[in-house]
Design an enzyme around this catalytic site. Structure first.
Site, PDB file in Angstrom:
ATOM      1  N   SER A   1      68.550 -45.587  31.410  1.00 25.56           N
ATOM      2  CA  SER A   1      67.080 -45.786  31.445  1.00 25.56           C
ATOM      3  C   SER A   1      66.806 -47.010  30.314  1.00 25.56           C
ATOM      4  CB  SER A   1      66.537 -44.328  30.815  1.00 25.56           C
ATOM      5  OG  SER A   1      65.052 -44.426  31.171  1.00 25.56           O
TER       6      SER A   1
ATOM      7  N   ASP B   1      62.903 -42.961  42.197  1.00 28.47           N
ATOM      8  CA  ASP B   1      62.809 -42.707  40.869  1.00 28.47           C
ATOM      9  C   ASP B   1      61.376 -42.662  40.245  1.00 28.47           C
ATOM     10  OD1 ASP B   1      62.879 -42.976  37.897  1.00 28.47           O
ATOM     11  OD2 ASP B   1      64.804 -43.974  37.915  1.00 28.47           O
TER      12      ASP B   1
ATOM     13  N   HIS C   1      65.470 -39.583  38.478  1.00 23.76           N
ATOM     14  CA  HIS C   1      65.588 -40.268  37.389  1.00 23.76           C
ATOM     15  C   HIS C   1      66.616 -39.614  36.429  1.00 23.76           C
ATOM     16  CE1 HIS C   1      64.804 -43.344  34.145  1.00 23.76           C
ATOM     17  NE2 HIS C   1      64.714 -42.222  33.232  1.00 23.76           N
TER      18      HIS C   1
END
Length: 540
Positions: A230, A356, A385
């Site tokens: 991320s 996502d 995600h």
């Protein structure tokens, strides 16, 4: 006109007749209609999809020998990703990871790294020997210079630290397969107080650079790899682009990177469901700010932070000011890693899910990845995600297996040997872990100097002031002897007790997931049945 004419030429409203006719419909039919309406809403709101194996789409430069080698050797990149059937939604995958995701049980060995500006960074180590043999190994002992065990550096996502479920999954998998692993917690996270005015941001690469150089100095013979997740992936790719050939890393992986922060900011405020993620991230950032109120209230707009309702507002009142950017958009543009992709000079595997719900596919730099001969971009249709759950019980994450396989292939390749021969061991940095204080977590969640450690940390060796370490979670003890299975009974009973407390919630959750995921099959049959019943009522 809203009336009808009767035989006596009286005007009568049609609504009483309509309500009277509707009163003859059984209440059960209304309940069924309401239930189906809710299911349809959830079906589209949660973006439920039919569970099926998804092929892995690979984007790379076809003229690159490195990419051709990686693609030919990585079996998982040629296969398919089959998501857990009862998590057939990006939102269910992501929510399950955050709320119910199980993680391996083990303990880190903590080292406190002090930067030259006075900041403190927690480095949580998990050694291969700790996982396999259950032997606690001192990280900076007398033999690190000759240790050739490969090391993987993990950079967590926004407001995440080494205790996050997905971080523990990748840490345990790599350590179990023969790697030493270290999680570089962001400043102010992992139970460590801010000790300077410097706060981590989405584009702050200096901490990662110092940590990598420090580890390379401590373990000059060990091949170094890095995994970013991320926001951590954005920081890692930006660092690789800034340093080019001057990084000691052999290879790296970026998982679910936002790539372009400005595009992701627009995306996360586009739909109602995305705004929920935006709100949850904002709450996490506000909690981080509250935890370090004494410093952040002095260097940022505290009143603006308290009233922030989105990540953008928080960045405007806090991050932008701390990082000294004129506007929030300027901060997003200059911190985005997409503009640095072309300068990446080490092998890099990028993994992204097209569904996502946080880092949109619109931000993926397809052309830049294809033009760079060091990058392989692997995309899947589904995955959420950082989730990528697979299997009936959702205990395995596909991306962790893909990262481990990629690192193994790259480590055994001639490119890794060539890369190691080109490296120059840096001089020791001015900052040192040897000066870091031993810490403990207080009741308010902050960390202070201490001579003893609480229930989640090991006791410090008072005789040896050089290594500063501590344990931060339950410890793994993997062995092939029968005694180990007996030692597992205690933790197993504890887990059963914990599950029993949440059994009622879990049953309703599983029932809800089962109903939503089976709607594509059951829905048409129910609608057909309802149509037949209403047709019979009309005929009567």
């Amino acid at each position: 006109m809203n009336c009808v004419i009767t035989q006596d030429d009286e005007l009568v409203s049609p609504y009483p007749l309509l309500f009277k006719s509707l009163s003859f419909v059984p209440i059960s039919h209304y309940l069924i209609f309401l239930f189906l309406t809710i299911l349809v809403f959830l079906y589209f709101f949660l973006e439920i999809h039919f569970p099926k194996p998804d092929p892995i789409s690979l984007t790379f430069n076809p003229s690159s020998e490195l990419c051709q080698f990686i693609v030919s050797k990585c079996r998982l990149l040629h296969g398919r990703y089959f998501p857990t059937f009862w998590l057939s939604s990006p939102h269910l995958q992501t929510a399950f990871l955050s709320l119910f995701g199980k993680s391996p049980h083990f303990s880190y060995k903590r080292i406190l790294y002090q930067a030259t500006d006075g900041g403190t960074i927690a480095l949580d180590w998990l050694m291969h020997s700790d996982v396999v043999e259950g032997i606690s190994q001192v990280v900076n002992g007398s033999t690190p210079g000759t240790d050739r065990t490969p090391i993987a550096i993990v950079v967590p996502g926004l407001t995440s630290d080494s205790s996050a479920a997905y971080i523990k999954h990748i840490a345990f998998r790599l350590a179990k397969e023969g790697w030493n692993l270290v999680v570089q917690n962001h400043r102010g996270l992992g139970g460590i107080s801010l000790t300077s005015d410097c706060v981590y941001t989405a584009g702050w690469t200096e901490d990662l650079r110092k940590v990598i150089d420090h580890i390379h100095t401590q373990f000059p013979e060990a091949p170094l790899f890095a995994v970013g997740t991320s926001i951590g992936a954005n920081v890692l790719v930006k660092y690789l682009g800034e340093d080019g050939q001057n990084t000691p890393l052999i290879g790296a992986t970026a998982v679910c990177s936002p790539w372009d922060l400005l595009i992701c900011d627009r995306f996360i405020n586009r739909k109602v469901v995305q705004k929920l993620y935006d709100r949850m991230l904002t709450i996490g950032l506000q909690g981080y700010a509250q935890l370090h109120h004494s410093i952040i209230s002095r260097i940022a707009d505290w009143e603006g932070i308290k009233k922030s309702r989105s990540v953008r507002e928080f960045d405007n009142y806090a991050t932008r000011l701390v990082a000294k950017f004129e506007t929030t958009d300027t901060y997003y543009r200059r911190s985005s890693s997409a503009q640095y992709v072309g300068n990446v000079a080490v092998p890099l595997l990028c993994i992204s899910a097209l569904d996502d719900p946080v880092c949109t596919r619109e931000a993926i730099p397809w052309d830049e990845c294809r033009a760079n001969k060091n990058i392989v971009l692997a995309t899947t249709t589904h995955g959420g995600h950082l989730a990528y759950y697979e299997g009936m019980t959702a205990t395995s994450m596909w991306w962790t297996r893909a990262v481990q396989e990629y690192f193994e292939v790259l480590l055994s390749s001639p490119f890794a040997d060539r890369r190691q021969k080109m490296q120059i061991i840096p001089e020791p940095l001015g900052s040192s872990i040897d000066q870091g204080p031993f810490v403990d977590t207080g009741e308010d969640g902050m960390v202070a100097a201490s001579s003893e450690v609480g229930t989640t940390r090991a006791e410090a060796a008072q005789e040896d002031p050089a290594p500063i370490d501590e344990k931060t979670s339950n410890y793994p003890h993997k062995d092939n002897t029968p005694q180990v299975y007996n030692s597992l009974l205690g933790p197993l009973k504890k887990r059963v007790d914990e599950l029993s407390r949440y059994s009622r919630k879990s049953i309703w959750l599983l029932a809800y997931i089962a109903i939503v995921t089976t709607w594509p099959f059951v829905g048409p049959a129910l609608l057909l049945s309802i149509k037949k019943r209403f047709r019979k009522l009309v005929e009567k």
